[in-house]
Design an enzyme around this catalytic site. Structure first.
Site, short mmCIF file in Angstrom:
data_model
loop_
_atom_site.label_atom_id
_atom_site.label_comp_id
_atom_site.label_asym_id
_atom_site.label_seq_id
_atom_site.Cartn_x
_atom_site.Cartn_y
_atom_site.Cartn_z
N CYS A 2 0.76 -1.18 0.20
CA CYS A 2 0.00 0.19 0.04
C CYS A 2 0.88 1.33 0.07
O CYS A 2 2.03 1.15 0.48
CB CYS A 2 -1.04 0.04 1.12
N ARG A 27 3.73 -0.12 -5.19
CA ARG A 27 3.36 -0.74 -3.56
C ARG A 27 2.00 -1.70 -3.81
O ARG A 27 1.85 -2.27 -2.65
CB ARG A 27 3.49 0.21 -2.82
N TRP A 74 -2.93 -2.55 -1.77
CA TRP A 74 -2.42 -3.86 -1.74
C TRP A 74 -3.37 -4.72 -0.73
O TRP A 74 -3.08 -4.76 0.30
CB TRP A 74 -1.22 -4.24 -1.90
N ASN A 99 -1.08 2.31 5.88
CA ASN A 99 -0.16 1.20 5.20
C ASN A 99 0.13 0.06 6.46
O ASN A 99 0.73 0.93 7.44
CB ASN A 99 0.96 2.00 4.38
N GLY A 100 0.01 -0.94 6.11
CA GLY A 100 0.53 -1.98 7.28
C GLY A 100 -0.59 -2.82 7.75
O GLY A 100 -1.39 -2.94 6.99
N GLU A 481 17.23 -17.13 -10.20
CA GLU A 481 16.58 -15.69 -10.38
C GLU A 481 16.03 -15.56 -11.72
O GLU A 481 15.01 -14.77 -11.96
CB GLU A 481 17.82 -14.82 -10.28
N LYS A 485 12.15 -14.33 -12.28
CA LYS A 485 11.57 -13.22 -13.21
C LYS A 485 10.68 -13.95 -14.07
O LYS A 485 9.73 -13.05 -14.35
CB LYS A 485 12.92 -12.77 -14.10
N GLU A 488 7.22 -14.36 -12.44
CA GLU A 488 6.56 -13.08 -11.82
C GLU A 488 6.01 -12.24 -12.74
O GLU A 488 4.95 -11.62 -12.65
CB GLU A 488 7.62 -12.19 -11.31
N HIS A 504 17.37 -36.55 -10.32
CA HIS A 504 16.70 -36.81 -8.97
C HIS A 504 15.04 -36.39 -8.92
O HIS A 504 14.56 -35.99 -7.74
CB HIS A 504 17.32 -36.38 -7.73
N LYS A 603 5.86 -4.20 -4.93
CA LYS A 603 7.43 -4.22 -4.93
C LYS A 603 8.01 -4.23 -3.62
O LYS A 603 9.09 -4.50 -3.23
CB LYS A 603 7.74 -2.88 -5.95
C1 G6P Z 1 9.18 -8.46 -3.50
C2 G6P Z 1 9.44 -7.62 -5.05
C3 G6P Z 1 10.86 -8.34 -5.30
C4 G6P Z 1 11.79 -8.33 -4.29
C5 G6P Z 1 11.44 -8.62 -2.82
C6 G6P Z 1 12.39 -8.34 -1.78
O1 G6P Z 1 9.01 -9.67 -3.72
O2 G6P Z 1 8.56 -7.77 -5.77
O3 G6P Z 1 11.29 -7.80 -6.46
O4 G6P Z 1 13.11 -8.95 -4.71
O5 G6P Z 1 10.30 -7.94 -2.47
O6 G6P Z 1 12.40 -6.93 -1.44
P1 G6P Z 1 13.72 -5.94 -1.14
O7 G6P Z 1 13.32 -4.52 -1.35
O8 G6P Z 1 13.97 -6.33 0.16
O9 G6P Z 1 14.87 -6.48 -2.05
#
Ligand code: G6P
Length: 608
Positions: A2, A27, A74, A99-100, A481, A485, A488, A504, A603
């Site tokens: 949020c 956010r 969110w 927010n929270g 990673e 990606k 996501e 395995h 994010k």
């Molecule tokens: C969310 C974001 C990711 C990020 C993760 C950790 O899941 O979508 O892109 O890697 O948070 O966030 P940070 O700000 O702690 O790297």
């Protein structure tokens, strides 16, 4: 999660609030709303969907006024709906954005219902509005009512509050959730982060946990958790590389991928000179800390966690001390063993990820020192850590992290060198590592030239429902990673395996519908990886290989190879990442998904 924004000004604030929300949309973006005070009445507009839906509504029905709060959501408590969208009100004269998470909202809600309050949403936030109203009715003023309300709240919150009877003040409070005050000239603002307010100010005041602040157009007053008047320093926003604008690029993610040559420069700037690491970059106390470190515990989430996994290979190989890596949400909730002289290294793009912060707070007193590698100066993680190293990647807006990851890797290599110096890493080896790092800006420029072939390759994935990523050694976390990606932003189910584990289990899944992406190093592991790839081919699996050098692997039927430019092997994990970012990006574009704001994600994950 949020985003909140608020403003008190001599000019109308609705436009400022809307622009702030657009910038905070990363956010959360399932609904948005705004409340503005005008001639003694609070006007409120809320819309399900993205901020644009709210902007369209504002275009139809303007919200004039000089004091307002706004929110992009969110969902945590209650589905995305107009009723659950913020701001929430108690009666017609009091509005709140939050927010929270209010963890004890259920008992509070029951109590308030018994006292006659009628709830119109399923959110935890609405209890805050009614609690404030209840305390006002006991005769307290708005500030005292907010202080009293905070005593009842458990959990994490950043709040913005306006009241129709108080046209000259915007109240805010924070505990556990991020909030900054933007300091203007004859106008002041609040927001979840600095980016939201950059069009109106570059001067910011960071609140501490438990602080309450009262903003008037010309004055800001802060009280700490004990109710004492507090002074909070004002700092000027440090513009890193890049900006919060998309420019000529179709998506922020693509722009951020393309910024990486400059970002590589920025993360190295001031950190290396004449073939050596400048250790002072970690802070003046860092040397004494590094002298004592006997092991490293890395804690992070998401993409940052993958950067930590790469660092484990580096630290154990080049420093020769143990390095443990764990996701923060697990680490914080178990009785971890931390041997003497452990350095706790947290990694975070935002510096506000709730689990990472909680992990830091949980063990801070039990470790030798804490080091944050972070992209946001002034973030909670940075402020609460003993040492910090900024990644200087500039604002990252795309939800899928790209330049933040590669800049974290560089910062981790710098940390590896600092620790290695104490454990037998020779001056010559240090010089060689620094020389390799210096090649990164140019190398990333060359890697971007692979964009065309990678875009062509992406067509093979658009119709697929699953994908398997393989890597070995330090490229295994890079494969993880890559898989993250892809899932996501394209919603293709993707998993990464260390190639040696193929037999395995995952080999059972391989057929022509399961593309296999391999990151192929050019070290001693290559022959082993080639054998694994044969196993995939033999089962009809189609292979997509990102390979280190021309001679190693060639394209043939069912095997599509993209060769990377020549590079020092130590840079492999940093360099192999970029092509995988581009692959996910192009697959997502072909599939027509929302690249920068993928469904259900946010994010900055500031709640558990
Ligand atoms: C969310 C974001 C990711 C990020 C993760 C950790 O899941 O979508 O892109 O890697 O948070 O966030 P940070 O700000 O702690 O790297």
């Amino acid at each position: 999660m949020c985003g909140i924004v608020g403003a008190i000004a001599a000019r109308p604030v609705a436009g400022i609030l809307l622009e702030g929300l657009r910038r905070l949309e990363y956010r959360g973006y399932d609904s948005a709303g705004m409340a503005v005070l005008n001639q003694g009445q609070i006007g409120r507009l809320r819309r399900i969907g993205k901020v644009q839906a709210l902007a369209d509504a504002c275009a139809q029905q303007s919200l004039p006024g000089h004091l307002g709060i706004a929110h992009t959501r969110w969902a945590t408590h209650g589905k995305p709906s107009e009723q659950n969208a913020h701001p929430h009100m108690s009666g017609e004269r009091l509005a709140v954005v939050h927010n929270g998470i209010i963890e004890n909202f259920e008992p509070l809600k029951r109590e308030l219902e018994q006292q006659g309050y009628v709830f119109t949403s399923e959110t935890d936030t609405e209890v805050v509005a009614h609690l404030l109203d209840r305390e006002l009715k006991t005769g307290l003023d708005l500030l005292a009512a907010l202080r009293k309300t905070m005593e009842f709240l458990e959990g994490a919150f950043a709040l913005g509050v306006i009241h129709a009877d108080q046209p000259e003040q915007l109240l805010t409070a924070r505990k556990g959730s991020p909030l900054v005050i933007g300091v203007g000239i004859g106008e002041n603002f609040i927001a979840s982060d600095q980016l939201a307010l950059l069009p109106v100010t570059d001067r910011f005041m960071f609140l501490e946990d438990g602080d309450i602040a009262q903003l008037e157009a010309e004055r800001i007053q802060v009280w700490d958790a004990q109710g004492q008047v507090a002074e909070r320093a004002i700092s000027t926003f440090e513009h890193g590389q890049g900006s919060a604008e998309k420019g000529e690029f179709r998506h922020f993610m693509l722009k951020e991928i393309y910024e990486q040559p400059r970002v590589m420069q920025a993360v190295l700037e001031g950190r290396i000179a004449s073939g050596h690491l400048l250790e002072q970059a970690f802070g003046s106390d860092a040397g004494a800390v590094f002298d004592r470190v006997k092991q490293v515990q890395i804690v992070a989430c998401g993409t940052s966690y993958h950067a930590g996994l790469v660092a484990k290979y580096w630290i154990e190989e080049l420093v020769g001390i143990p390095c443990m890596v764990e996701v923060a949400s697990e680490f914080r909730y178990r009785p971890v063993v931390l041997p003497e002289d452990t350095l706790l290294l947290t990694l975070s793009q935002s510096g506000e990820t709730a689990d990472t912060l909680a992990a830091l707070r949980e063990v801070k007193a039990r470790v030798l020192a804490t080091l944050a590698i972070c992209n946001v100066p002034g973030s909670s993680l940075v402020r609460e850590s003993d040492l910090s190293l900024m990644t200087n990647a500039g604002p990252e807006i795309g939800v899928a992290s790209t330049k933040a990851f590669t800049s974290q890797l560089v910062a981790l290599m710098l940390t590896t060198i600092a620790l290695g110096r104490r454990h037998g890493l020779s001056a010559d080896k240090e010089t060689a590592l620094v020389a390799a790092l210096e090649q990164l800006p140019e190398l990333f420029q060359q890697l971007l030239a692979l964009d065309g072939p990678i875009e062509a390759m992406s067509a093979h994935f658009a119709e697929k429902r699953h994908a398997l990523f393989l890597g070995r050694n330090v490229l295994y976390p890079v494969a993880m990673e890559g898989a993250l990606k892809l899932k996501e932003i394209s919603y293709i189910h993707a998993e990464a395996y260390p190639a040696g584990e193929l037999k395995h289990g995952p080999l059972a899944l391989v057929d022509k519908e399961m593309p296999v992406i391999a990151v192929a190093p050019r070290n001693g592991m290559l022959d082993k990886l080639k054998a694994n790839l044969q196993e995939v081919r033999a089962r009809g699996g189609e292979l997509f290989v990102f390979a280190g050098c021309e001679e190693s692997i060639q394209s043939q039927e069912g095997v599509h190879v993209i060769h990377l430019p020549a590079l020092p092997p130590v840079l492999d994990p940093i360099a192999f990442t970029l092509p995988l970012q581009l692959l996910s990006y192009h697959v997502a574009v072909l599939k027509g998904t929302d690249v920068d704001q993928p469904r259900n994600l946010a994010k900055s994950v500031t709640v558990e």
